[in-house]
Write a protein that holds these residues in place. Structure first.
Motif, short mmCIF file in Angstrom:
data_model
loop_
_atom_site.label_atom_id
_atom_site.label_comp_id
_atom_site.label_asym_id
_atom_site.label_seq_id
_atom_site.Cartn_x
_atom_site.Cartn_y
_atom_site.Cartn_z
N CYS A 213 9.10 54.62 -19.52
CA CYS A 213 10.36 54.63 -20.29
C CYS A 213 10.40 53.39 -21.17
O CYS A 213 11.08 52.40 -20.87
N LEU A 214 9.65 53.43 -22.25
CA LEU A 214 9.48 52.25 -23.10
C LEU A 214 10.74 51.87 -23.87
O LEU A 214 11.07 50.69 -23.99
N ASP A 215 11.46 52.85 -24.41
CA ASP A 215 12.60 52.53 -25.28
C ASP A 215 13.68 51.72 -24.57
O ASP A 215 14.14 50.69 -25.11
N PRO A 216 14.14 52.11 -23.38
CA PRO A 216 15.15 51.29 -22.72
C PRO A 216 14.64 49.90 -22.35
O PRO A 216 15.40 48.92 -22.37
N LEU A 217 13.35 49.79 -22.03
CA LEU A 217 12.79 48.47 -21.74
C LEU A 217 12.90 47.58 -22.97
O LEU A 217 13.33 46.41 -22.89
N LYS A 218 12.52 48.11 -24.12
CA LYS A 218 12.61 47.33 -25.35
C LYS A 218 14.05 46.94 -25.67
O LYS A 218 14.33 45.80 -26.09
N VAL B 150 8.25 45.18 -11.02
CA VAL B 150 8.09 45.55 -9.61
C VAL B 150 7.16 46.73 -9.38
O VAL B 150 7.10 47.28 -8.29
N GLY B 151 6.39 47.11 -10.38
CA GLY B 151 5.43 48.19 -10.23
C GLY B 151 5.91 49.53 -10.75
O GLY B 151 7.06 49.67 -11.16
N ASP B 152 5.03 50.52 -10.73
CA ASP B 152 5.27 51.82 -11.36
C ASP B 152 5.59 51.63 -12.84
O ASP B 152 6.67 51.99 -13.32
N LEU B 153 4.64 51.07 -13.54
CA LEU B 153 4.77 50.90 -14.98
C LEU B 153 4.67 52.23 -15.70
O LEU B 153 5.22 52.39 -16.80
N VAL B 154 3.99 53.19 -15.08
CA VAL B 154 3.64 54.44 -15.77
C VAL B 154 4.01 55.66 -14.94
O VAL B 154 4.35 55.56 -13.77
N ASN B 155 3.93 56.82 -15.61
CA ASN B 155 4.03 58.17 -15.04
C ASN B 155 5.46 58.69 -15.01
O ASN B 155 6.40 57.99 -14.71
N ARG B 156 5.57 59.97 -15.36
CA ARG B 156 6.79 60.78 -15.35
C ARG B 156 7.71 60.53 -16.53
O ARG B 156 8.53 61.37 -16.86
N GLY B 157 7.64 59.35 -17.16
CA GLY B 157 8.46 59.08 -18.32
C GLY B 157 7.82 59.58 -19.60
O GLY B 157 6.73 60.15 -19.60
N PRO B 158 8.48 59.36 -20.76
CA PRO B 158 8.02 59.94 -22.02
C PRO B 158 6.84 59.23 -22.67
O PRO B 158 6.18 59.81 -23.54
N ASP B 159 6.54 57.97 -22.30
CA ASP B 159 5.52 57.24 -23.07
C ASP B 159 4.81 56.22 -22.20
O ASP B 159 4.97 55.01 -22.38
N SER B 160 4.01 56.69 -21.28
CA SER B 160 3.29 55.78 -20.39
C SER B 160 2.26 54.94 -21.15
O SER B 160 2.10 53.74 -20.89
#
Length: 276
Positions: free
Chosen positions: A14-19, A37-47
């Motif tokens: 979920c890159l957009d909310p992070l930005k 805290v981990g799980d940077l990727v998977n299931r969101g729109p833009d891993s």
């Protein structure tokens, strides 16, 4: 401006909310630090975009691996039983080698001795203190940096052993360490892992409790963790701070200013940042 430290819950692509969160607090990579805290990727729109964004600011990060990050590494090694399309984009990207190499070098546990802060994805079972947790994380990190990594990814998936014993050895030992650090939610009175129950704390009986309800040996440390979106980041415990508020499931992403405890929230489809 003095150096600030922020911690963010599970990003999961979920890159957009992070930005938006980092822009809101005027995060400066040259001065500030971000703990993930981990799980940077998977299931969101833009891993791929999220992992690339974090890689580009890697000098300002402290990152621990989550179960989805390890799943990506297992996929890239050809040993995952499930092939996620979003993760395939990372593996097939032109920058995959450097992104995956960087990710594979992240630990399962990180601690700041001076500030008495620690971080891992799912938590620390009550039979480990922070010193032991760090040593066990180092064991796994050594495997991931060795020729044994491929063997580990091949044998990573599984729920056994479901309880820690110091006498464990080989890949069973490494898998057990990884499961506690990255998949744990509920445990029994002797530290037995229950990896099937994913609900909230209210539903449980006295024989199965959230890991942080038991006496834990890290009272001098504040432990940051993610993984458990059903908690909503809200529960009563003085020594642990949950940051996964389920952004990928329709909840907000949480960014916390560690020095003050101020939390900032932003949902995936919402451009507004709120404070808690």
């Amino acid at each position: 401006m003095s150096k600030r430290t922020f911690a963010v819950g599970d990003i999961q692509g979920c890159l957009d909310p992070l930005k938006r969160l980092l822009d809101h607090v005027k995060f400066d990579p040259s001065k500030d630090q971000l703990w993930c805290v981990g799980d940077l990727v998977n299931r969101g729109p833009d891993s791929l975009g999220a992992l690339t964004f974090l890689y580009d600011m890697r000098k300002s990060l402290k990152v621990v691996l989550g179960n989805h990050d390890l799943h990506l590494l297992a996929m890239a090694s050809g040993h995952s039983p499930k092939k996620d399309k979003d993760l395939t984009k990372i593996i097939e990207s032109e920058n995959s080698e450097k992104l995956l190499k960087w990710l594979s070098k992240r630990p399962l546990f990180y601690r700041d001795k001076e500030r008495k802060l620690a971080m891992c994805h799912a938590g620390i079972p009550p039979m480990w203190d922070v010193k032991k947790a760090e040593a066990l994380s180092d064991e796994v990190e050594a495997v991931l940096q060795s020729p044994k990594a491929d063997k580990f990814y091949k044998h990573m998936y599984g729920n056994e052993p479901h309880i820690w014993e110091d006498s464990l050895s080989g890949m069973e030992r490494i898998r057990c360490i990884v499961n506690y650090f990255t998949r744990m939610r509920f445990i029994g009175p002797h530290g037995e892992l229950d990896l099937n129950e994913k609900g909230n704390v209210i539903k449980q009986d006295n024989d199965l409790q959230p890991w942080f309800h038991y006496q834990i040996a890290n009272k001098k440390y504040q432990l940051l963790f993610g993984h458990w979106a059903a908690l909503g980041g809200v529960f009563d415990h003085p020594n642990v701070t949950g940051l996964d508020t389920g952004c990928v499931w329709g909840g907000p992403m949480t960014l916390m200013h560690i020095e003050s405890g101020q939390r900032y929230l932003c949902a995936l489809d919402d451009k507004k940042v709120t404070h808690v």
